[in-house]
Enzyme design. Structure first.
Site, mmCIF file in Angstrom:
data_model
loop_
_atom_site.group_PDB
_atom_site.id
_atom_site.type_symbol
_atom_site.label_atom_id
_atom_site.label_comp_id
_atom_site.label_asym_id
_atom_site.label_seq_id
_atom_site.Cartn_x
_atom_site.Cartn_y
_atom_site.Cartn_z
ATOM 1 N N SER A 6 2.807 -9.644 9.413
ATOM 2 C CA SER A 6 2.923 -9.730 8.167
ATOM 3 C C SER A 6 3.946 -11.127 7.610
ATOM 4 C CB SER A 6 3.543 -8.937 7.729
ATOM 5 O OG SER A 6 4.028 -8.435 6.335
ATOM 6 N N ASP A 30 -6.604 -6.565 1.517
ATOM 7 C CA ASP A 30 -5.424 -6.714 1.733
ATOM 8 C C ASP A 30 -4.236 -6.684 0.677
ATOM 9 O OD1 ASP A 30 -1.791 -6.555 2.468
ATOM 10 O OD2 ASP A 30 -2.385 -8.102 3.881
ATOM 11 N N HIS A 87 -3.348 -4.160 4.533
ATOM 12 C CA HIS A 87 -2.422 -4.355 5.462
ATOM 13 C C HIS A 87 -2.959 -4.168 6.645
ATOM 14 C CE1 HIS A 87 0.842 -7.568 5.619
ATOM 15 N NE2 HIS A 87 1.283 -6.367 6.046
#
Length: 727
Positions: free
Chosen positions: A595, A672, A704
């Site tokens: 991320s 995601d 995600h």
């Protein structure tokens, strides 16, 4: 730069530690739960403060139970719920007790929507007479009992409904809800993700009114994702379409409304300003006064509003201002006289404040060069405030109590490490979860008045004994002096570490605003993976650079309008300093992250290829232009206002600098909904057009978190092999 050397690529899944005297550890063990710690099941304190309830499943007779236990003895006192005894139900998945504990909402067929939101079929079970009624004949969201337990409000298809439990009648309060257009009573995607806020309605204390937010999404751009499904049953992909406001785009227009159930009137509240965000609403102790937290678009001006539900007039009670941004607080607590507890960074550190009902400061309850990291509540009987803080060091957490006047502070947890408390409803007891880098979680019961140990509840001695067989290395906490700051760092070395040898280094970081990766806590699942790598001859290092949390507002907010700039400078400088150590091979330093961490590792390999020769980026943001309004603009303002800040810190801007004799692995899930796979696809295209060679992997229909079935095992096998081959 590429270092050529012989290597043995591990193709099999059971990657092992080469050690004659220690037990082998495999990725299958790590991701199969072999090192999963024992933990306290989720508990809820009953109103009497002497008992707590725990939900558990009895496999022997397929019975879902909720049982009450004594805080003092730990012995079961009674059964609250038992699915075998409930009409119409063979099981339930979730439960919620009513305010006076006479009813329970039981949820079945729960379906996840986004990160925090779900829908389910609910039943209302009468704990006194065993009567059980279905709330609605279809899945609904966010049901909530009225304070007097006579009604339940919920949201269905973006409209609010109220069911009267006595008559069984259901009243629809709003009529205009429509998918991807109008939402009543729950939040849109971006509020849920960034404000951690789903249920956007609240009952007044006398159950006569419901305050709620309405979101008009009609001008918010849509985002779509293809869902590929399984090979056997889906010939054509389906599509998920939802509203997602990217930085600089239109947000949903949010408005505040109050529905009077006695008068059957629904009225909009006129606010003193045109606020962009209304991230919290909560009724005060006064049945006619509603509190609302309101923010401007830059999120650097917050007003606490008190709304009179009779006149519908809204007054600004408290103003918070900051050059960077103001954090929304979940710690707003109203005392019986409607004075309130508030937390703020206004003196440079997050602390507790006490205000009168008119918004006048009564007292700053805590102060010092440390942060309050959790507010546990206020005990009206003793006048004491309970909280967690970093007073004993930013990597540690301790539990304290203090009088509301700021005097007689008492540390309730004596062991240095990470202490997390869960208090009984009357603040007579708390259950403490303690861990450190050397100690897995230990659960103990304490008296709240003085922290005195009452009893040990549960520990992880079995896990501690088990890991001894593997010869794992300690996680060494320290600091490293970088760019004028002492940055928190941990290091994991090979178990047979020899200071006369040179070792490659893998750096992990997240680096996001206000985050913390270096802490005095026991191993997470990733830490076991790092142990596996360490005992393959790697040193694993994590450094929390500028922009991370719990060291004061200035340290955290220095990255404002330049997200990624200073964070990257600190990782580069730390890697160079590590490379100067005799036992580290400066030509074999890798970096990875997920991320925000993937964003950082991408930038690192492109912009500092002379320092890092390997990077792995999982689900990375590659341009803040692709990310949502609330998160991105909090730190960057809009791309229209700050185009340089957006573009100069984007990995896409710097692909031409990538030395592809180095190694870059890019990974993303195709479904995601948070960091869209668009980020990775745009970066791939930029690399292709620059003719840069790299490696990449897309996981179909994974969000995600990239998990489900064997996915995590596959992912970590991929990353392990990549590191063993190339670093």
């Amino acid at each position: 730069m590429r270092i050529f050397r012989p290597f043995a690529l591990v193709f099999f899944m059971g990657i092992f530690l080469v050690s004659a005297q220690n037990k082998q550890v495999t990725l299958e063990e790590i991701w199969g739960g072999a090192f999963r710690p024992a933990y306290m099941e989720s508990l809820t304190s009953l109103n009497n403060g002497k008992e707590y309830v725990v939900q558990h499943y009895d496999r022997s007779n397929q019975n879902m139970r909720v049982d009450a236990y004594s805080y003092e003895t730990g012995e079961q006192t009674r059964n609250i719920l038992s699915s075998n005894k409930i009409k119409q139900l063979n099981y339930f998945e979730t439960y919620q007790l009513s305010p006076n504990e006479n009813f329970a909402l039981l949820g079945v067929n729960t379906e996840a929507i986004y990160r925090r939101s779900t829908r389910a079929i609910y039943f209302v079970y009468n704990l006194n007479n065993g009567e059980n009624i279905m709330l609605a004949g279809h899945p609904v969201q966010e049901p909530q009992f009225s304070p007097d337990e006579t009604k339940v409000a919920y949201v269905y298809e973006n409209n609010i409904y109220v069911k009267d439990l006595a008559s069984g009648t259901t009243t629809q309060l709003t009529q205009d809800g429509k998918k991807n257009e109008i939402i009543n009573g729950i939040t849109d995607w971006v509020y849920e993700e960034e404000f951690a806020f789903v249920r956007a309605f609240d009952w007044s204390a006398d159950a006569s009114k419901i305050a709620y937010l309405k979101f008009d999404e009609t001008r918010v751009p849509e985002f779509s994702m293809d869902i590929y499904g399984s090979y056997n049953n889906q010939l054509y992909p389906s599509q998920q379409v939802f509203k997602y406001p990217k930085a600089g785009d239109d947000n949903a227009k949010v408005s505040l409304h109050i529905f009077d159930l006695n008068l059957k009137e629904n009225k909009a509240v006129k606010l003193p300003k045109n606020y962009e965000y209304l991230p919290r609403l909560k009724w005060t102790k006064d049945k006619d006064i509603l509190s609302v937290q309101a923010l401007n678009r830059h999120q650097n001006e917050m007003d606490l509003l008190f709304v009179d539900a009779t006149s519908l007039e809204a007054d600004v009670i408290l103003e918070e201002r900051d050059e960077a941004y103001v954090d929304v607080t979940d710690n707003l607590t109203f005392l019986n006289n409607n004075s309130f507890i508030w937390t703020s960074e206004k003196d440079g550190y997050n602390h507790i404040y006490h205000y009168s009902k008119k918004g006048k400061l009564i007292n700053q309850v805590t102060q010092g060069d440390w942060e309050v990291t959790a507010f546990y509540g206020f005990d009206p009987n003793t006048g004491r405030v309970f909280f967690q803080s970093t007073e004993n060091g930013s990597v540690n957490r301790d539990v304290y109590s203090i009088l509301a006047n700021g005097k007689n502070k008492l540390r309730l947890t004596p062991k240095t490490g990470t202490n997390n408390a869960d208090f009984s409803a009357d603040y007579s007891y708390f259950i403490n979860d303690y861990s450190s880098v050397n100690t897995p979680s230990v659960y103990t019961l304490h008296q709240a008045k003085n922290g005195k140990l009452v009893r040990k509840i549960q520990d992880n001695s079995a896990l501690a004994e088990k890991v001894k067989d593997y010869g794992f290395s300690p996680k060494e906490l320290s600091t490293i002096r970088v760019n004028g700051e002492d940055l928190n760092m941990y290091m994991i070395k090979p178990h047979d570490f020899d200071e006369n040898k040179k070792y490659p280094v893998l750096m992990y970081q997240y680096s996001g605003p206000g985050s913390q990766s270096v802490a005095n806590t026991y191993f997470s699942t990733n830490d076991y993976w790092y142990q596996l790598l360490a005992n393959q001859g790697y040193i694993v290092v994590t450094v929390d650079g500028r922009g991370t949390g719990f060291k004061g507002a200035q340290f955290k907010k220095v990255t404002q309008k330049e997200l990624g700039k200073y964070e990257l400078e600190d990782q580069i400088a730390a890697a160079k300093l590590l490379g100067e150590r005799d036992y580290i091979d400066e030509n074999r330093i890798g970096i990875w992250g997920w991320s925000f961490g993937g964003y950082m590792s991408s930038n690192a390999i492109f912009r500092a290829g002379d320092v890092f020769n390997l990077a792995i980026a999982v689900a990375p943001v590659t341009s803040w232009r692709f990310y949502d309004t609330i998160y991105t603009e909090r730190y960057m303002t809009t791309p229209q206002e700050n185009p340089t800040g957006y573009d100069e810190n984007s990995p896409i801007t710097h692909v031409s600098k990538f030395d592809d004799t180095n190694h870059f692995l890019l990974i993303h899930g195709s479904a995601d909904d948070n960091v869209h796979v668009q980020n990775t696809m745009q970066l791939i295209e930029a690399l292709v057009q620059e003719n840069k060679q790299f490696d990449w992997r897309i996981y179909p229909d994974k969000n995600h978190g990239i998990y489900g079935g064997n996915t995590r095992l596959h992912l970590y096998t991929l990353m392990t092999n990549y590191i063993l081959k190339n670093l």
